[in-house]
Structures are given as structure tokens and as C-alpha cells.
Design a protein around this motif. Structure first.
Motif, short mmCIF file in Angstrom:
data_model
loop_
_atom_site.label_atom_id
_atom_site.label_comp_id
_atom_site.label_asym_id
_atom_site.label_seq_id
_atom_site.Cartn_x
_atom_site.Cartn_y
_atom_site.Cartn_z
N LEU A 30 0.83 -1.21 0.00
CA LEU A 30 0.00 0.00 0.00
C LEU A 30 0.86 1.25 0.00
O LEU A 30 0.59 2.20 -0.74
CB LEU A 30 -0.94 0.00 1.20
N GLU A 31 1.90 1.26 0.82
CA GLU A 31 2.81 2.40 0.87
C GLU A 31 3.48 2.61 -0.49
O GLU A 31 3.59 3.75 -0.98
CB GLU A 31 3.86 2.17 1.95
N THR A 32 3.89 1.54 -1.12
CA THR A 32 4.54 1.63 -2.43
C THR A 32 3.58 2.17 -3.48
O THR A 32 3.96 3.03 -4.28
CB THR A 32 5.10 0.25 -2.85
N ASP A 84 -7.94 -1.04 -17.39
CA ASP A 84 -6.63 -0.86 -18.01
C ASP A 84 -5.49 -1.36 -17.11
O ASP A 84 -4.32 -1.21 -17.46
CB ASP A 84 -6.40 0.62 -18.34
N GLY A 85 -5.85 -1.92 -15.96
CA GLY A 85 -4.84 -2.46 -15.06
C GLY A 85 -4.24 -1.46 -14.09
O GLY A 85 -3.26 -1.77 -13.41
N PHE A 86 -4.83 -0.27 -14.02
CA PHE A 86 -4.31 0.73 -13.09
C PHE A 86 -4.81 0.45 -11.68
O PHE A 86 -5.99 0.15 -11.47
CB PHE A 86 -4.71 2.14 -13.52
N LEU A 87 -3.90 0.55 -10.73
CA LEU A 87 -4.22 0.32 -9.33
C LEU A 87 -4.65 1.64 -8.69
O LEU A 87 -3.98 2.66 -8.86
CB LEU A 87 -3.00 -0.22 -8.58
N GLU A 88 -5.73 1.60 -7.95
CA GLU A 88 -6.22 2.78 -7.23
C GLU A 88 -6.45 2.38 -5.78
O GLU A 88 -7.04 1.34 -5.49
CB GLU A 88 -7.53 3.29 -7.82
N LEU A 89 -6.00 3.21 -4.87
CA LEU A 89 -6.27 3.00 -3.46
C LEU A 89 -7.71 3.39 -3.16
O LEU A 89 -8.17 4.43 -3.62
CB LEU A 89 -5.33 3.84 -2.59
N THR A 90 -8.41 2.56 -2.42
CA THR A 90 -9.73 2.94 -1.94
C THR A 90 -9.52 3.91 -0.77
O THR A 90 -8.37 4.15 -0.34
CB THR A 90 -10.51 1.72 -1.44
N GLU A 91 -10.57 4.44 -0.23
CA GLU A 91 -10.44 5.32 0.93
C GLU A 91 -9.76 4.57 2.07
O GLU A 91 -8.84 5.08 2.72
CB GLU A 91 -11.80 5.85 1.37
N LYS A 92 -10.18 3.35 2.30
CA LYS A 92 -9.59 2.49 3.33
C LYS A 92 -8.10 2.26 3.05
O LYS A 92 -7.26 2.34 3.95
CB LYS A 92 -10.35 1.16 3.35
N GLY A 93 -7.78 2.00 1.78
CA GLY A 93 -6.40 1.76 1.39
C GLY A 93 -5.54 3.00 1.51
O GLY A 93 -4.39 2.94 1.97
N ARG A 94 -6.09 4.14 1.11
CA ARG A 94 -5.35 5.40 1.20
C ARG A 94 -5.07 5.75 2.67
O ARG A 94 -3.97 6.16 3.01
CB ARG A 94 -6.11 6.54 0.52
N ALA A 143 -2.30 3.44 3.83
CA ALA A 143 -1.03 3.77 3.17
C ALA A 143 -0.45 5.07 3.72
O ALA A 143 0.76 5.15 3.97
CB ALA A 143 -1.25 3.89 1.66
N GLU A 144 -1.28 6.07 3.91
CA GLU A 144 -0.80 7.35 4.42
C GLU A 144 -0.29 7.21 5.86
O GLU A 144 0.70 7.83 6.23
CB GLU A 144 -1.89 8.41 4.33
N SER A 145 -0.96 6.39 6.64
CA SER A 145 -0.52 6.15 8.01
C SER A 145 0.85 5.49 8.04
O SER A 145 1.75 5.89 8.79
CB SER A 145 -1.55 5.26 8.72
N VAL A 146 1.03 4.47 7.23
CA VAL A 146 2.31 3.77 7.17
C VAL A 146 3.41 4.70 6.64
O VAL A 146 4.52 4.74 7.19
CB VAL A 146 2.22 2.50 6.28
N TYR A 147 3.09 5.46 5.61
CA TYR A 147 4.08 6.36 5.02
C TYR A 147 4.49 7.46 5.99
O TYR A 147 5.65 7.84 6.07
CB TYR A 147 3.56 6.94 3.71
N GLU A 148 3.53 7.96 6.76
CA GLU A 148 3.86 8.97 7.77
C GLU A 148 4.81 8.39 8.82
O GLU A 148 5.79 9.03 9.20
CB GLU A 148 2.61 9.51 8.46
N ARG A 149 4.51 7.18 9.30
CA ARG A 149 5.41 6.54 10.27
C ARG A 149 6.80 6.40 9.67
O ARG A 149 7.81 6.65 10.34
CB ARG A 149 4.87 5.16 10.67
#
Length: 119
Positions: free
Chosen positions: A9-11, A56-66, A69-75
Motif C-alpha cells: 500500500l505504501e509503495t 486498463d490495469g491501473f491500481l487505485e487505493l480505496t479510501e480504506k487503502g489510502r 497507506a498514508e498512516s504507514v508512510y507517515e510513520r
């Protein structure tokens, strides 16, 4: 969620900011993982509601995923900064260690480090 899921998710978040659009192959290249490993992880993240994959194979973060991901990236960012400033280690070492620490650190310790850096 497991450490590996948090890393994916962070990636995806970081790649989305860097590239605009993210496909599984971008994650393969960034993490240097095999295509089957990333494909499996993407399937699990999709199944658990953290990401969607468009036609088209593009990955999108859902609200839950975002949020996750933002929590992990902040840490990650806070711990990297702490290790560089307080432990006086190189950016490379701080990044590597923060990547491992971000998944296991207690909320109490993390908040203490965050408050320490604010001072």
C-alpha cells in the motif's frame, strides 16, 4: 494487516504521487519482487477492499487503502527523520531501518517520537 500488505500500500501511494498512474509492473520494478508475488498481493489487497484495479490495469487505493497507506508512510517519514537526527545515521540506513520499524512500533512509542521531533 501484515507487514507485506502495508509495504504494498505504501509503495502504491508513493508511486501514484511520483508517476500519476500505477500498474502492477510498476510495483514489481519498485520493490524488485516477482510478477506472481505482486499479482497475488494485488489480488489480496483488492479482495480486502484496499485497492481497485480498473479495466486498463491501473491500481487505485480505496479510501480504506489510502488511509492505511498514508498512516504507514507517515510513520516511515517520522522514523527516518528521527533516526537521522537523533541516532545520526545515514539517510540510507535510516530509510532501511524505518521501513522495518514502521510495522512493529507501538502507537505510544511512535507518538512519543513524533512529539519529540516537534520540539
Amino acid at each position: 494487516m501484515y507487514e507485506s500488505g502495508e509495504n504494498y500500500l505504501e509503495t502504491i501511494l508513493v508511486l501514484k504521487e511520483r508517476l500519476g498512474n500505477v500498474r502492477s509492473i510498476d510495483v514489481v520494478r519498485e520493490l524488485n519482487f516477482s510478477k506472481p508475488s505482486v499479482s497475488r498481493a494485488v489480488g489480496l489487497l483488492k479482495e480486502d477492499g484496499y485497492i481497485t484495479v480498473d479495466e486498463d490495469g491501473f491500481l487505485e487505493l480505496t479510501e480504506k487503502g489510502r488511509d492505511k497507506a498514508e498512516s504507514v508512510y507517515e510513520r516511515h517519514r517520522i522514523l527516518t527523520s528521527f533516526l537521522m537526527k537523533v541516532a545520526n545515521v545515514s539517510e540510507e540506513t535510516a530509510e532501511e531501518d524505518a521501513c522495518r520499524m514502521e510495522h512493529i512500533i507501538s502507537q505510544e512509542t511512535y507518538m512519543g517520537i513524533k512529539e519529540f521531533l516537534k520540539k
